[in-house]
Scaffold this motif. Structure first.
Motif, PDB file in Angstrom:
ATOM      1  N   TRP A 269       7.750   4.572  55.817  1.00 55.97           N
ATOM      2  CA  TRP A 269       6.597   3.672  55.827  1.00 55.97           C
ATOM      3  C   TRP A 269       6.975   2.308  55.252  1.00 55.97           C
ATOM      4  O   TRP A 269       7.723   2.219  54.266  1.00 55.97           O
ATOM      5  CB  TRP A 269       5.462   4.265  54.973  1.00 55.97           C
ATOM      6  CG  TRP A 269       4.944   5.563  55.477  1.00 55.97           C
ATOM      7  CD1 TRP A 269       5.445   6.807  55.206  1.00 55.97           C
ATOM      8  CD2 TRP A 269       3.832   5.770  56.343  1.00 55.97           C
ATOM      9  NE1 TRP A 269       4.704   7.765  55.851  1.00 55.97           N
ATOM     10  CE2 TRP A 269       3.709   7.156  56.548  1.00 55.97           C
ATOM     11  CE3 TRP A 269       2.903   4.916  56.946  1.00 55.97           C
ATOM     12  CZ2 TRP A 269       2.701   7.704  57.352  1.00 55.97           C
ATOM     13  CZ3 TRP A 269       1.913   5.458  57.738  1.00 55.97           C
ATOM     14  CH2 TRP A 269       1.825   6.842  57.937  1.00 55.97           C
TER      15      TRP A 269
ATOM     16  N   ARG B 124       4.680  -1.484  54.463  1.00 55.40           N
ATOM     17  CA  ARG B 124       3.315  -1.988  54.359  1.00 55.40           C
ATOM     18  C   ARG B 124       3.328  -3.512  54.341  1.00 55.40           C
ATOM     19  O   ARG B 124       4.317  -4.131  53.962  1.00 55.40           O
ATOM     20  CB  ARG B 124       2.610  -1.447  53.106  1.00 55.40           C
ATOM     21  CG  ARG B 124       3.196  -1.927  51.797  1.00 55.40           C
ATOM     22  CD  ARG B 124       2.530  -1.220  50.623  1.00 55.40           C
ATOM     23  NE  ARG B 124       3.046  -1.694  49.334  1.00 55.40           N
ATOM     24  CZ  ARG B 124       2.708  -1.173  48.156  1.00 55.40           C
ATOM     25  NH1 ARG B 124       1.842  -0.156  48.097  1.00 55.40           N
ATOM     26  NH2 ARG B 124       3.213  -1.658  47.044  1.00 55.40           N
TER      27      ARG B 124
ATOM     28  N   ARG C  21       6.146  -7.999  55.191  1.00 51.75           N
ATOM     29  CA  ARG C  21       6.207  -6.544  55.271  1.00 51.75           C
ATOM     30  C   ARG C  21       7.216  -6.046  54.254  1.00 51.75           C
ATOM     31  O   ARG C  21       8.318  -6.576  54.152  1.00 51.75           O
ATOM     32  CB  ARG C  21       6.579  -6.098  56.685  1.00 51.75           C
ATOM     33  CG  ARG C  21       6.409  -4.622  56.949  1.00 51.75           C
ATOM     34  CD  ARG C  21       6.617  -4.277  58.416  1.00 51.75           C
ATOM     35  NE  ARG C  21       5.602  -4.872  59.279  1.00 51.75           N
ATOM     36  CZ  ARG C  21       5.428  -4.515  60.553  1.00 51.75           C
ATOM     37  NH1 ARG C  21       6.206  -3.570  61.097  1.00 51.75           N
ATOM     38  NH2 ARG C  21       4.501  -5.096  61.285  1.00 51.75           N
TER      39      ARG C  21
ATOM     40  N   ASP D  20      -2.020  -2.029  46.175  1.00 55.10           N
ATOM     41  CA  ASP D  20      -1.551  -1.174  47.269  1.00 55.10           C
ATOM     42  C   ASP D  20      -2.286  -1.482  48.574  1.00 55.10           C
ATOM     43  O   ASP D  20      -1.924  -0.947  49.631  1.00 55.10           O
ATOM     44  CB  ASP D  20      -1.756   0.304  46.930  1.00 55.10           C
ATOM     45  CG  ASP D  20      -0.906   0.766  45.765  1.00 55.10           C
ATOM     46  OD1 ASP D  20      -1.425   1.525  44.925  1.00 55.10           O
ATOM     47  OD2 ASP D  20       0.280   0.373  45.696  1.00 55.10           O
TER      48      ASP D  20
ATOM     49  N   ALA E  84      -3.085  -2.823  51.929  1.00 57.25           N
ATOM     50  CA  ALA E  84      -2.182  -3.325  52.964  1.00 57.25           C
ATOM     51  C   ALA E  84      -2.409  -2.545  54.247  1.00 57.25           C
ATOM     52  O   ALA E  84      -3.087  -1.513  54.246  1.00 57.25           O
ATOM     53  CB  ALA E  84      -0.725  -3.174  52.539  1.00 57.25           C
TER      54      ALA E  84
ATOM     55  N   TYR F 285      -0.442  -0.168  56.550  1.00 63.39           N
ATOM     56  CA  TYR F 285       0.716   0.701  56.415  1.00 63.39           C
ATOM     57  C   TYR F 285       1.239   1.061  57.799  1.00 63.39           C
ATOM     58  O   TYR F 285       0.492   1.546  58.645  1.00 63.39           O
ATOM     59  CB  TYR F 285       0.352   1.957  55.627  1.00 63.39           C
ATOM     60  CG  TYR F 285       0.241   1.694  54.143  1.00 63.39           C
ATOM     61  CD1 TYR F 285      -0.821   0.931  53.636  1.00 63.39           C
ATOM     62  CD2 TYR F 285       1.182   2.184  53.250  1.00 63.39           C
ATOM     63  CE1 TYR F 285      -0.917   0.659  52.275  1.00 63.39           C
ATOM     64  CE2 TYR F 285       1.091   1.929  51.885  1.00 63.39           C
ATOM     65  CZ  TYR F 285       0.039   1.164  51.411  1.00 63.39           C
ATOM     66  OH  TYR F 285      -0.060   0.889  50.065  1.00 63.39           O
TER      67      TYR F 285
ATOM     68  N   GLY G 164      -0.022   0.857  62.847  1.00 65.93           N
ATOM     69  CA  GLY G 164      -0.498   0.517  61.515  1.00 65.93           C
ATOM     70  C   GLY G 164      -1.875   1.090  61.219  1.00 65.93           C
ATOM     71  O   GLY G 164      -2.699   1.292  62.116  1.00 65.93           O
TER      72      GLY G 164
ATOM     73  N   GLN H 179      -4.993   0.688  58.078  1.00 63.74           N
ATOM     74  CA  GLN H 179      -5.412  -0.124  56.930  1.00 63.74           C
ATOM     75  C   GLN H 179      -5.751   0.766  55.734  1.00 63.74           C
ATOM     76  O   GLN H 179      -6.500   1.745  55.865  1.00 63.74           O
ATOM     77  CB  GLN H 179      -6.649  -0.957  57.297  1.00 63.74           C
ATOM     78  CG  GLN H 179      -7.220  -1.777  56.155  1.00 63.74           C
ATOM     79  CD  GLN H 179      -6.336  -2.943  55.759  1.00 63.74           C
ATOM     80  OE1 GLN H 179      -5.874  -3.694  56.620  1.00 63.74           O
ATOM     81  NE2 GLN H 179      -6.116  -3.124  54.456  1.00 63.74           N
TER      82      GLN H 179
END
Length: 116
Positions: free
Chosen positions: A35, A37, A44, A88, A90, A92, A109, A111
């Motif tokens: 992963w 984010r 990123r 945190d 973001a 992902y 992605g 959210q």
């Protein structure tokens, strides 16, 4: 390789979420998956990965709070996120690649929003 993420959402600080990334189109058991984010207005950034043999690695910012795992039977990788913080927040992105190739596959992605 096609990747589809799910599990994002809104959670309060200190809460937990679990993200899933389902892979199709190739031999899941031979993939390294992980992963990244991207927060709003930010680059990123790497979060975590798990190799085909199950070895894991985490960024310093999530180490001890996030856990990556996979289930080869259902071709899915999971990201268990605990003790979530507002930082945190973001989108992902799940990614995958074969160790012998430089080609990287990305999901669309999901959210994650952590409220304070």
């Amino acid at each position: 390789v096609q990747l589809v993420e799910s599990g994002g959402g809104l959670v309060q600080a200190g809460g937990s979420l679990r993200l899933s990334c389902a892979a199709s189109g190739s031999d899941f058991s031979r993939l390294t998956m992980g992963w990244y984010r991207q927060g709003e207005g930010k680059q990123r950034e790497y979060v975590t990965r798990i190799t085909a043999t199950g070895r894991t690695n985490y960024s310093d910012s999530v180490n001890g709070r996030f856990t990556i795992s996979k289930d080869n039977a259902v071709s899915t990788v999971y990201l268990q996120m605990n003790e979530l913080r507002p930082e945190d927040t973001a989108v992902y992105f799940c990614y995958a690649h074969f160790y012998w190739s430089s080609s990287i596959y990305w999901g669309q992605g999901t959210q994650v929003t952590v409220s304070s």
